[in-house]
Design a protein around this motif. Structure first.
Motif, short mmCIF file in Angstrom:
data_model
loop_
_atom_site.label_atom_id
_atom_site.label_comp_id
_atom_site.label_asym_id
_atom_site.label_seq_id
_atom_site.Cartn_x
_atom_site.Cartn_y
_atom_site.Cartn_z
N LEU A 68 -5.58 58.14 5.18
CA LEU A 68 -4.39 57.82 5.96
C LEU A 68 -4.72 56.93 7.15
N ARG A 69 -5.87 57.14 7.74
CA ARG A 69 -6.27 56.26 8.84
C ARG A 69 -6.62 54.86 8.33
N THR A 70 -7.08 54.78 7.10
CA THR A 70 -7.39 53.47 6.52
C THR A 70 -6.15 52.59 6.46
N VAL A 71 -4.97 53.21 6.25
CA VAL A 71 -3.71 52.45 6.23
C VAL A 71 -3.02 52.53 7.59
N ASP A 72 -3.77 52.94 8.63
CA ASP A 72 -3.32 52.92 10.02
C ASP A 72 -2.14 53.85 10.28
N CYS A 73 -2.15 55.03 9.64
CA CYS A 73 -1.12 56.02 9.90
C CYS A 73 -1.33 56.60 11.30
N ASP A 74 -0.24 56.72 12.07
CA ASP A 74 -0.33 57.13 13.47
C ASP A 74 -0.31 58.63 13.69
N LYS A 78 -7.28 69.36 13.47
CA LYS A 78 -6.65 68.62 14.57
C LYS A 78 -7.70 67.83 15.33
N ALA A 79 -8.81 68.47 15.65
CA ALA A 79 -9.88 67.80 16.38
C ALA A 79 -10.46 66.65 15.58
N PHE A 80 -10.64 66.85 14.28
CA PHE A 80 -11.16 65.79 13.43
C PHE A 80 -10.18 64.62 13.36
N GLY A 81 -8.89 64.94 13.24
CA GLY A 81 -7.88 63.89 13.17
C GLY A 81 -7.84 63.04 14.42
N GLU A 82 -7.97 63.66 15.57
CA GLU A 82 -7.99 62.91 16.81
C GLU A 82 -9.26 62.07 16.90
N GLU A 83 -10.35 62.60 16.35
CA GLU A 83 -11.62 61.88 16.36
C GLU A 83 -11.57 60.61 15.52
N VAL A 84 -10.85 60.66 14.37
CA VAL A 84 -10.80 59.49 13.49
C VAL A 84 -9.68 58.52 13.88
N GLY A 85 -8.88 58.88 14.90
CA GLY A 85 -7.98 57.88 15.45
C GLY A 85 -6.49 58.10 15.32
N PHE A 86 -6.03 59.25 14.82
CA PHE A 86 -4.58 59.51 14.83
C PHE A 86 -4.11 59.59 16.27
N LEU A 87 -2.93 59.06 16.54
CA LEU A 87 -2.37 59.16 17.88
C LEU A 87 -1.90 60.57 18.18
#
Length: 291
Positions: free
Chosen positions: A217-223, A253-262
């Motif tokens: 999801l981060r690869t397609v820049d999901c926020d 949640k912590a991992f998601g914030e680490e990989v760049g989700f807003l």
């Protein structure tokens, strides 16, 4: 399986949620809160919010995890629905509204035209309300997606639901790559629109598979990402494989914030629209030009 304590919610009291239900009944509107048996209905109705379900309540897909009716024949689109929805937004004084729909694979545009009319109707009567649309995959009709985005919703949400390995069992009429492409197309067509997706857990996935979906999801820049526990609506639906402990949701949640989700909303009771209004604060912290 017996539900653990962290999944238990108190039954809503009518005097606290009745006002929302009265508005919905008065305007003959459907909500995913009711149709999909959401466990947070009491909390959300008490707070005066609801997620509107348009073009339903009958769905053209039969996802075995979902409680929305797929046995009834879909009806013709109701031309009065957009105005009735806008009236509900106005009467409920919503600062942020989430509009979702059943799948309408019987329609050439997947129902895009009804989303557009609903957005326009809300804008006309409540211009300060931010709008989030939670859309189906439109069978890959990216022209229909472009038309929805031209109506300028602040948030475009499309749920991933589960990991690729479980798609055939959980979401047999869906396509994992098509879901990612929809989010990628949204970013390309409307760079100023915030993109969002959600996944369920407890269906037999591994931690590594969940993290891979998050990276995809981060690869397609999901926020924005939501992660919640799957709950079996009835004995005829998919069984729960595992009740995931809250500590694991915190780790995701912590991992998601680490990989760049807003923003990552991750807890056992999280659903796609849970605390969706928080996006207004996110938009202040991470403003985007909408052209």
């Amino acid at each position: 399986m017996k539900k653990p304590d962290w999944l238990r919610v108190k039954a809503p009291q009518w005097e606290r949620v009745g006002n929302v239900k009265e508005v919905l009944r008065d305007l003959a509107l459907n909500t995913v809160c009711e149709e999909a048996s959401c466990p947070n209905i009491g909390e959300c109705f008490k707070a005066g919010t609801a997620t509107f379900l348009i073009m339903g309540p009958a769905c053209t897909r039969a996802c075995p995890y979902c409680d929305i009716d797929f046995e009834k024949k879909p009806q013709a689109l109701d031309p009065t629905e957009p105005e009735r929805l806008a009236q509900a937004v106005h009467r409920m004084r919503l600062h942020h509204v989430v509009i979702t729909s059943v799948n309408r694979d019987d329609l050439p545009d997947g129902g895009a035209s009804q989303f557009i009319k609903c957005i326009a109707a809300v804008r006309a009567i409540s211009p300060q309300t931010t709008i989030e649309v939670l859309i189906p995959d439109l069978c890959g009709n990216w022209k229909a997606l472009e038309l929805i985005l031209q109506a300028a919703p602040e948030v475009l949400n499309h749920n991933t639901e589960t990991i690729p390995r479980l798609y055939r069992r959980v979401r047999p009429q869906g396509n994992y790559d098509r879901t990612l492409e929809l989010l990628q197309q949204t970013r390309q067509i409307a760079p100023g629109t915030y993109t969002k997706s959600g996944i369920m857990v407890g269906l037999g996935e591994t931690d590594a598979e969940i993290r891979q979906v998050m990276q995809d999801l981060r690869t397609v820049d999901c926020d924005i990402l939501t992660i919640g526990q799957y709950l079996q609506p009835s004995p005829k639906h998919l069984q729960v494989n595992e009740f995931v402990h809250p500590e694991k949701f915190a780790a995701w949640k912590a991992f998601g914030e680490e990989v760049g989700f807003l923003q990552v909303v991750s807890s056992p009771l999280t659903r796609s629209s849970y605390h969706a209004e928080q996006v207004r604060e996110l938009m202040k912290r991470y403003p985007r030009s909408r052209g």
